[in-house]
Design an enzyme around this catalytic site. Sequence first.
Site, PDB file in Angstrom:
ATOM      1  N   ARG A 171       0.681  -0.916  -0.421  1.00 26.41           N
ATOM      2  CA  ARG A 171      -0.128  -0.418  -0.078  1.00 26.41           C
ATOM      3  C   ARG A 171       0.774   1.705   0.156  1.00 26.41           C
ATOM      4  O   ARG A 171       0.603   2.387  -0.059  1.00 26.41           O
ATOM      5  CB  ARG A 171      -1.498  -0.070   0.916  1.00 26.41           C
ATOM      6  N   ARG A 175       8.331   6.479  -5.014  1.00 28.75           N
ATOM      7  CA  ARG A 175       8.641   7.173  -6.387  1.00 28.75           C
ATOM      8  C   ARG A 175       9.881   7.967  -6.082  1.00 28.75           C
ATOM      9  O   ARG A 175      10.316   8.274  -5.751  1.00 28.75           O
ATOM     10  CB  ARG A 175       7.044   8.176  -6.664  1.00 28.75           C
ATOM     11  N   ARG A 248      -7.875  -4.908  14.635  1.00 29.13           N
ATOM     12  CA  ARG A 248      -6.618  -4.163  15.209  1.00 29.13           C
ATOM     13  C   ARG A 248      -7.279  -3.082  15.718  1.00 29.13           C
ATOM     14  O   ARG A 248      -8.523  -2.984  14.700  1.00 29.13           O
ATOM     15  CB  ARG A 248      -5.550  -3.555  14.519  1.00 29.13           C
ATOM     16  N   ARG A 279       0.919   8.564  15.169  1.00 30.82           N
ATOM     17  CA  ARG A 279       0.862   9.666  14.538  1.00 30.82           C
ATOM     18  C   ARG A 279      -0.502  10.761  15.456  1.00 30.82           C
ATOM     19  O   ARG A 279      -1.056  10.155  16.016  1.00 30.82           O
ATOM     20  CB  ARG A 279      -0.059   9.263  12.773  1.00 30.82           C
ATOM     21  N   GLU A 299      -2.699   8.919  18.000  1.00 30.96           N
ATOM     22  CA  GLU A 299      -3.394   7.397  17.621  1.00 30.96           C
ATOM     23  C   GLU A 299      -2.804   6.524  18.017  1.00 30.96           C
ATOM     24  O   GLU A 299      -1.280   6.300  18.026  1.00 30.96           O
ATOM     25  CB  GLU A 299      -3.406   7.468  16.389  1.00 30.96           C
ATOM     26  N   TYR A 347     -10.525  -4.574   4.870  1.00 36.38           N
ATOM     27  CA  TYR A 347      -9.862  -3.048   4.673  1.00 36.38           C
ATOM     28  C   TYR A 347     -10.328  -2.909   3.849  1.00 36.38           C
ATOM     29  O   TYR A 347     -10.146  -3.086   2.633  1.00 36.38           O
ATOM     30  CB  TYR A 347      -8.047  -3.290   4.938  1.00 36.38           C
ATOM     31  N   ASP A 349     -10.734   1.070   1.473  1.00 33.54           N
ATOM     32  CA  ASP A 349     -10.761   2.253   1.216  1.00 33.54           C
ATOM     33  C   ASP A 349     -12.288   2.819   1.158  1.00 33.54           C
ATOM     34  O   ASP A 349     -13.324   2.301   0.555  1.00 33.54           O
ATOM     35  CB  ASP A 349     -10.065   2.832   0.146  1.00 33.54           C
TER      36      ASP A 349
END
Length: 366
Positions: A171, A175, A248, A279, A299, A347, A349
């Site tokens: 994920r 680049r 989780r 984060r 978090e 999971y 999006d």
Amino acid sequence: MKTYDYVLVGSGLYAGVWAYEAKKRGKTCLIVEKRDHIGGNVYCEDVEGIHVHRYGAHIFHTSDRKVWDYVNALAEFNRYTNSPVANYKGEMYNMPFNMNTFSKMWGISTPAEAKAIIDKQRGAVQGEPRNLEEQAISLVGTDIYEKLVKGYTEKQWGRDCKDLPSFIIKRLPVRFTYDNNYFNDLYQGIPIGGYNVIIDRLFEGCDIETGVDYLTDKEHYDSLGKKVVYTGMIDAYYQYCFGRLEYRTVRFETELLDEENYQGVAVVNYTDRETPYTRIIEHKHFEFGTQPKTVISREYPSEWQEGMEAYYPVNDEKNQGVYSRYAELAAKEDKVVFGGRLAEYKYYDMDKVIASALARTETEFA
């Protein structure tokens, strides 16, 4: 007693799309929601004029033009671009891994230099990567892995990177350009006014009961509708007959601060193992806020236990085996539709949830 075409269990995006599409066709819906509000994990709270993402950062991104047009018909989106920053023991690195990251890490300036370093470090992994650690090193080498992947990932999943499947790290884009845009998708943004704008549109005209656990009064709610759309935990629906699926979860520590700008960006990842949180989110930056105060959320990931919110399915071989047995039972139901992250143990999006719900309703209402 009033009856409905559909009883929708849960009020996240899957149920919302179903309700919206049903309503277009003159169908009636009852929403049964365990929480004290609708909207699932995209729900926002207004604090000092800041739309706080109560269940963690939700940044809408997609390459699916149909889905993008769909959500833009519900709300206007801003031009927010996800450009998180990683903090490793006070060293700040751009995410995703790009030329800004590599330049800071190694003091280099060209893609050729970065590729040479990474290619050399990739040699530490021979053959097909067998776990997340090997996958990460094969993508970005040992330096990036040690500083920016290992600690964060082990906190997130509560497991050593050697014990995690390799696909998780795919994920993360890599680049060799100076581009801090995290997503490769064609479209991204945040709904102006927060996600509640979309949620309110989706469930407009529905009867809604909050603070209610469908499973504790299942017979009653089943009797109220011709069909049930269930978006809760599939193992709970079947009373854990094949055992519990693992998740989780995340605990959020949210603070209102008497300062205008805490960290200068919406998302900062803390990638060392010692910092207990993964984060910090500064919510105002999602909508370019200029309020005099700010709201941050730390978090803390942990293992899911009964009574906690289930966020991330643990998609290892053992859990997938258990889920497949529940999915076989679900496939035999003719008056219950299972959809969404918890019901499909996947999971998802946001755009994929919406696409899945649209595909299923097109079949339903054909």
